[in-house]
Design a protein around this motif. Structure first.
Motif, short mmCIF file in Angstrom:
data_model
loop_
_atom_site.label_atom_id
_atom_site.label_comp_id
_atom_site.label_asym_id
_atom_site.label_seq_id
_atom_site.Cartn_x
_atom_site.Cartn_y
_atom_site.Cartn_z
N ARG A 188 0.83 -1.21 0.00
CA ARG A 188 0.00 0.00 0.00
C ARG A 188 0.86 1.25 0.00
N ARG A 189 1.94 1.25 0.80
CA ARG A 189 2.82 2.42 0.89
C ARG A 189 3.48 2.69 -0.46
N VAL A 190 3.95 1.63 -1.15
CA VAL A 190 4.59 1.78 -2.46
C VAL A 190 3.57 2.28 -3.49
N ILE A 191 2.39 1.72 -3.49
CA ILE A 191 1.38 2.12 -4.47
C ILE A 191 0.93 3.56 -4.22
N ASP A 192 0.72 3.92 -2.96
CA ASP A 192 0.30 5.29 -2.64
C ASP A 192 1.37 6.30 -3.04
N LYS A 193 2.61 5.97 -2.74
CA LYS A 193 3.71 6.89 -3.07
C LYS A 193 3.89 7.00 -4.58
N ALA A 194 3.76 5.89 -5.29
CA ALA A 194 3.88 5.92 -6.75
C ALA A 194 2.75 6.75 -7.36
N THR A 195 1.55 6.63 -6.82
CA THR A 195 0.42 7.43 -7.30
C THR A 195 0.67 8.91 -7.04
N GLU A 196 1.17 9.22 -5.85
CA GLU A 196 1.47 10.60 -5.48
C GLU A 196 2.52 11.21 -6.40
N MET A 197 3.52 10.40 -6.80
CA MET A 197 4.61 10.90 -7.64
C MET A 197 4.33 10.70 -9.13
N ASP A 198 3.13 10.21 -9.46
CA ASP A 198 2.70 9.97 -10.84
C ASP A 198 3.64 9.00 -11.56
N VAL A 199 3.99 7.91 -10.86
CA VAL A 199 4.81 6.84 -11.42
C VAL A 199 3.89 5.65 -11.67
N SER A 200 3.86 5.15 -12.89
CA SER A 200 2.99 4.03 -13.19
C SER A 200 3.67 3.06 -14.15
N TRP A 201 3.12 1.86 -14.21
CA TRP A 201 3.60 0.81 -15.09
C TRP A 201 3.06 1.06 -16.48
N PRO A 202 3.80 0.90 -17.54
CA PRO A 202 5.17 0.40 -17.62
C PRO A 202 6.18 1.48 -17.30
N LEU A 203 7.28 1.06 -16.69
CA LEU A 203 8.35 1.97 -16.31
C LEU A 203 9.38 2.05 -17.43
N ASP A 204 10.23 3.06 -17.36
CA ASP A 204 11.35 3.15 -18.30
C ASP A 204 12.23 1.91 -18.15
N PHE A 205 12.87 1.51 -19.23
CA PHE A 205 13.70 0.30 -19.23
C PHE A 205 14.81 0.38 -18.18
N GLY A 206 15.39 1.54 -18.00
CA GLY A 206 16.51 1.70 -17.07
C GLY A 206 16.12 1.87 -15.63
N MET A 207 14.83 1.86 -15.31
CA MET A 207 14.37 2.07 -13.95
C MET A 207 14.46 0.77 -13.15
N THR A 208 15.55 0.63 -12.43
CA THR A 208 15.77 -0.56 -11.60
C THR A 208 15.03 -0.40 -10.28
N ASP A 209 14.98 -1.48 -9.49
CA ASP A 209 14.35 -1.40 -8.17
C ASP A 209 15.07 -0.38 -7.29
N GLY A 210 16.39 -0.34 -7.39
CA GLY A 210 17.16 0.63 -6.59
C GLY A 210 16.86 2.06 -6.99
N ALA A 211 16.79 2.32 -8.28
CA ALA A 211 16.48 3.67 -8.77
C ALA A 211 15.05 4.05 -8.40
N LEU A 212 14.15 3.10 -8.48
CA LEU A 212 12.76 3.36 -8.13
C LEU A 212 12.62 3.64 -6.63
N GLU A 213 13.36 2.90 -5.82
CA GLU A 213 13.35 3.14 -4.37
C GLU A 213 13.85 4.55 -4.06
N GLU A 214 14.92 4.95 -4.70
CA GLU A 214 15.49 6.28 -4.46
C GLU A 214 14.53 7.38 -4.93
N LEU A 215 13.79 7.12 -5.99
CA LEU A 215 12.81 8.08 -6.48
C LEU A 215 11.62 8.21 -5.53
#
Length: 77
Positions: free
Chosen positions: A32-59
């Motif tokens: 829920r925390r990840v989905i809420d934060k992604a919605t707040e930051m307007d991040v949705s699937w599909p992601l850019d090819f270079g967006m790793t889990d580490g980069a996504l966490e930092e974002l």
């Protein structure tokens, strides 16, 4: 490490938070925390090819790991 990409991918496919949590071996609160934060930051699937889990966490959850933010000990005389 939390599978941020997988959480967003499964949510885009319509899976429930409970099923995503089970699949990714995390709690429903984490999902829920990840989905809420992604919605707040307007991040949705599909992601850019270079967006790793580490980069996504930092974002989504930037950390302040700078040594300058910490108080340094004062040397006594």
């Amino acid at each position: 490490m939390t599978k941020y990409r997988e959480i967003l991918r499964l949510k885009s496919l319509g899976f429930s938070d409970r099923n995503i949590a089970r699949s990714c071996s995390v709690s429903r609160n984490t999902v829920r925390r990840v989905i809420d934060k992604a919605t707040e930051m307007d991040v949705s699937w599909p992601l850019d090819f270079g967006m790793t889990d580490g980069a996504l966490e930092e974002l989504l959850f930037p950390s302040n790991k700078s040594a300058t933010d910490r108080r340094l000990p004062v040397s006594g005389k």
